[in-house]
Every structure is written in structure tokens, then in C-alpha cells.
Write an enzyme that holds these catalytic residues in place. Structure first.
Site: not given
Length: 454
Positions: A256, A310, A313, A319
Site C-alpha cells: 500500500e 470510497e 470510509k 480517507e
């Protein structure tokens, strides 16, 4: 000025657009995402993304990638780890979650948990290595020998990372947990996974260092190596820590890393320009094969976080905004992820007529472009550009004494030639000519006399 001299053949190879690829983390914490089958087809048809990592074992997602050739890594939730130390449970898990899809779906890695050492609790940490070993044995027993087992780590495993030569793993985790994990990786020829986020180390003073932009860099006196970006620093810190435990030979995967394109009001560095600079620079870095100062020539398997923005999140806005794409498949920013024959925001359901990306014009249709310094760029900034370019794989010998571009012997003239060489070698995107806002793209050939610009 430090220079790197390349052979004519290698220089030619650098100037030919390379076949690049990158992985992404495909998260699904949103209520507006397209169906997995559409996602898989979009990635295969329209992007250079050739591998994905998902955060569960969702059968619909795994099945969607069957026949695409895209590698898929799946994740076991942290809470399920203790049960998988039982061989019967591990075999049942493989029979339920891997065998029904393998080999039609190219399952690549099974990630046992996510950042387990960081999040704990100790009862799960204690079961991590046993579960990895039992799961590997279950795969072998099932006749599946090309699916590997690993576990991603946050860089909280490092006690120190600056300078890299002084790096080491945290006491307690080093011998008690990380050495057994590395031993397992060596035995099974699998990779050690880490999550290096330069975003979380950002300060206004180190912005360029975090974003692969020209900067003075960090000099490590112990090794004599200079670091021009924090990604290299963090990767070498991991490598040094592994070496101190006796495992320098184990491969490293970047499981990541990424940068958000939007964030909470106080996080002004979470913006589109910075996200494009970081992820664009990352793709060039990992595909260049240059490696790091302590791992020259290493090409790291890398997964950008993340595929989509997203909306579920949180709690921070940051985020929600790590995605390369919006849920409608349009790009949040252009960093060369789309295949050249595709438009900048195609839909897999209604593909648009292929056309060149506006940031990567075809010389045959829109004319040649060159990168040159802005009129107000200072010599100090331009010298920093020169140092950065010459330490990142570009042949700087034409601007050295005796070279065809040595005269006029000024910082601006040398920077102009070298900035263009970098721009041409790295894909001719506008981002490749930014140089911390000191470069601009021109349509007039700046060649002069014997100094011919590419």
C-alpha cells in the site's frame, strides 16, 4: 554536479516509451461503486493496472477477474487468524476461498491480516506466523504451489528510519515476530510486504522530498548515499532493518502507498496536484528499474491505494479520497494509468472513441513538444533540477565539457537540455515538466547549433 553516463543503447531504451504496469488496492467501502465484473473489464481493457489486492475474499470480486490475466491478492481478516493455525480449518479455508476460482482467476498472494503487529491484540499477533505456515502447508497439500502467503506491515515496525543506515525494527517485534516472518518468506520464496506512506510524514518543509520533486535531498554519511525522495529513504530503511536480522535477500512488496486528492480543511496538502505528483512519480520510480540507493536495480511490485474514492470510509475526508478513479470510471487526475489508445475517462459500458490523452499528445497529430525552464526560474532551482535529473537515470554527459550542449556554459542552458531529456524519457506528460513549478512545455524547438534536443 553528479553525473551518470549511460551507454548509447541504454539511452535509446530510456527514450522509448516503456511498457509500464502498476497494482492497485481495490477497496469496496462505498455505496456507489460499479459491479465487480465491470471493474475487472475496465482495468483489463483500459488501464495499465495488471494486479489488484482486495481486503477480503469476496467471491463475486474474485470470480470477476477470471480470465482477465490480472493478478489478484486476497486478504484474511485479522480476527480470523487464530482459527487458521488449525490445519483442518486452513484446508477448509483453501477449499472454500481459493480452489473454486483457481486457476481461472490468477490468485497471487494470500495476505494474512493487515498491519497485524500495529493493531494487535497480542493474542492475534502470537498466532500470525503459525497461521501463515499452516496456510502455506494447506495450499501445498491442495496442489496449489504458485499462490504465496504474506502479511502487510505498517512502517510502525521501524524504530527509526532516518538516516536509513541507522534504521532498525522495533525491539521485541524484531526477534520475536519479524525474524520468524522473514524466515518464512525465505523458505517459501515469498515477499515481505510493507505500506510506506510518505503522506503521513508530510511537513511544508519536506513537500518536494515527499512528492518526488527536485530537492536538496538527504545525505546519509554512513553509506555516502544521497536520497532525493522519501520513498527511497523508507524502502532502504526497511532493507537495512531486514539486513540487520540477516535477511537482505528476501524480496519486498509495496502493498500500500498513495496520496489523497482531498482532505479535511487542516490537511491542505491533500489535494489533486500533490496526489498526481506522488502517484505519478511513484509509477515512474517503480517501473524504471533504477531501484534505491542501497538496492540498485530492484523493481518493486507495488500497489497504489486505492482504485476508487470510497464514500463510506472515514472518519476523515482524506480517507474517502485516495482513489485514482471516481465510481463512474473517470480519472481523478491523469498520471498515465490509461492505455494510450483510450480516452481520459472511458466507460467500460459505453467506450468512447479512442483518442490521445490531452496530456500525452501524439507527435504525429499535435506536433512535438519540449520542456524548458520558466523565465522566472532561479539558477538555484534549476541547479536543483539538474542534480535531481542526473541522479535519476538520465545521461548528463551532453552538458559536460566536450559535450555538444556544454556551451553556453550556464545553469539555465544546461537545465533546459536536461529537463527536456527527462520529460521525453518519462512519457511526455505535463507532470514530467513540472519540476516544482519551474518548467513549462513549449512548442518551439529549443535546439541550437550542435545541441540537438530530443
Amino acid at each position: 554536479m553528479t553525473t551518470l553516463t549511460l551507454t548509447p543503447l541504454l539511452l535509446v531504451l530510456l527514450l522509448v516509451p516503456a511498457v509500464t504496469s502498476i497494482g492497485v488496492n481495490y477497496g469496496t467501502l462505498a455505496d456507489n461503486l460499479p459491479p465487480p465484473a465491470a471493474v475487472a473489464q475496465f482495468l483489463k481493457t483500459n488501464t495499465i493496472i495488471d494486479r489488484v489486492r482486495i481486503f477480503d475474499v469476496n467471491p463475486e470480486v474474485i470470480q470477476a477477474f477470471a480470465g482477465t490475466g490480472i493478478l489478484v491478492s486476497v486478504t484474511i481478516p485479522n480476527g480470523d487468524i487464530p482459527s487458521l493455525t488449525d490445519p483442518w480449518n486452513a484446508r477448509r479455508w483453501v477449499n472454500s476461498n481459493i480452489k473454486p476460482f483457481y486457476p481461472a482467476t490468477k490468485i497471487h498472494y494470500i495476505c494474512v491480516g493487515t498491519e497485524v503487529l500495529h493493531w494487535g491484540p497480542q493474542s492475534i499477533v502470537d498466532h500470525l506466523v503459525p497461521a501463515m505456515r499452516v496456510l502455506h502447508a494447506a495450499l501445498v497439500k491442495a496442489g496449489i504451489k504458485d499462490v504465496k502467503v504474506s502479511t502487510p506491515h505498517s512502517l510502525s515496525i521501524l524504530l527509526k528510519s532516518n538516516p536509513p543506515s541507522k534504521a532498525l525494527f522495533r525491539p521485541g517485534w524484531d526477534v520475536g515476530n519479524l525474524a520468524p516472518i522473514l524466515r518464512f518468506h525465505r523458505e517459501t520464496k515469498s515477499a515481505f510486504m510493507v505500506n510506506p506512506y510518505t503522506y503521513y510524514a508530510y511537513t511544508p518543509g519536506n513537500e518536494s522530498y515527499c512528492l518526488f520533486k527536485p530537492n536538496a535531498g538527504l545525505y546519509d554519511k554512513a553509506t555516502g548515499k544521497r536520497y532525493t525522495n522519501q520513498f527511497d529513504q523508507l524502502m532502504d530503511a526497511v532493507y537495512v532493518s531486514m539486513k540487520k536480522l540477516g535477511y537482505p535477500d528476501v524480496e519486498i512488496i509495496v502493498a500500500e502507498t498513495g496520496w489523497p486528492s482531498g482532505g479535511d480543511p487542516q490537511n491542505t496538502h491533500a489535494n489533486v496536484a500533490n496526489a498526481a505528483a506522488y502517484n505519478g512519480g511513484l509509477i515512474k520510480k517503480v517501473n524504471s528499474g533504477v531501484g534505491t540507493p542501497l538496492m540498485p536495480g530492484r523493481k518493486f511490485e507495488t500497489y497504489i491505494f486505492s482504485l476508487f474514492n470510497e464514500n463510506l470510509k472515514g472518519p476523515s475526508v482524506d480517507e474517502k479520497n485516495f482513489g485514482l478513479f471516481r465510481p463512474d470510471f473517470t480519472q481523478v487526475y491523469d498520471i498515465g494509468i490509461m492505455r494510450r489508445s483510450q480516452s481520459t475517462s472511458p466507460s467500460p459500458k459505453s467506450p468512447s472513441t479512442p483518442s490521445p490523452s490531452p496530456k500525452s499528445p501524439s507527435p504525429s497529430t499535435q506536433g512535438k513538444r519540449w520542456c524548458v525552464p520558466k523565465p522566472d526560474a532561479t539558477d538555484v532551482a534549476l541547479q536543483s533540477n539538474i542534480d535531481y535529473i542526473c541522479s535519476n537515470g538520465i545521461d548528463c554527459s551532453p552538458t559536460q565539457p566536450g559535450g555538444p550542449c556544454f556551451e553556453p556554459n550556464t545553469v539555465r542552458a544546461h537545465a533546459s537540455f536536461l529537463m527536456n531529456s527527462y520529460y521525453q524519457a518519462h512519457g511526455r506528460h505535463d507532470l514530467d515538466c513540472d519540476f516544482a513549478h519551474t518548467g513549462t512545455v513549449a512548442s518551439t524547438d529549443p535546439s541550437n547549433g550542435h545541441c540537438k534536443y530530443i
